[in-house]
Design an enzyme around this catalytic site. Sequence first.
Site: not given
Ligand code: AMP
Length: 190
Positions: A13, A88, A127, A136, A147
Amino acid sequence: MRIILLGPPGAGKGTQAKVIEERHNAVQLSTGDILRAAVAAGTPIGLQAKDIMARGELVPDDVIIGVVRDRLDEEDAKRGFILDGFPRTVAQAEALESLLEELDMQLDAVVEIRVDEAILVDRIEKRAAETVGGPRADDNVEALKKRLAVYREQTAPLIAFYEGRGALRTVDGMASVDEVTREIETVLAV
Ligand code: AMP
């Protein structure tokens, strides 16, 4: 252009959002990036999100909806946006609908990047190894499993949600980065 990119962690994404952002002069709005910046800056939201994120769980809907509301209100979002990592949950998708209505904005499409889960662990490990400045906090096998489970339970229902609204376009995320980009451009042109 106003679109949502939907897909599990590691689907690509963020990579695709960056390409589309340049081509269409829209802004990438990654809630994960916003939260990581908040954690790094030690803001109240960052402090609240830090451990939740490291565990691979979701930050509460009201917190994230507030973050998106503020971000969509900024000037650059007016030229268009690519939502990456939001919504999400169905509650977030419903909140987004109300928010867009308030802002008098309409979504053009929701693009689902579909991938075979079996490759995601490899992709995330890659990654983690390649990230400048270290991986990360949530790019490790344990957090990734969480996740993925969260994605299946809470985010995958959005596929049916947006299908029901006639907005869903699906692309094959197993192809190369360039091919996926081409496929996204094709479905967006329809
Ligand atoms: P990402 O970089 O999109 O994989 O997001 C990393 C982490 O941020 C996720 O595993 C959640 O803990 C938090 N996070 C990001 N976007 C959301 C969302 N829309 N709702 C809830 N938690 C989020």
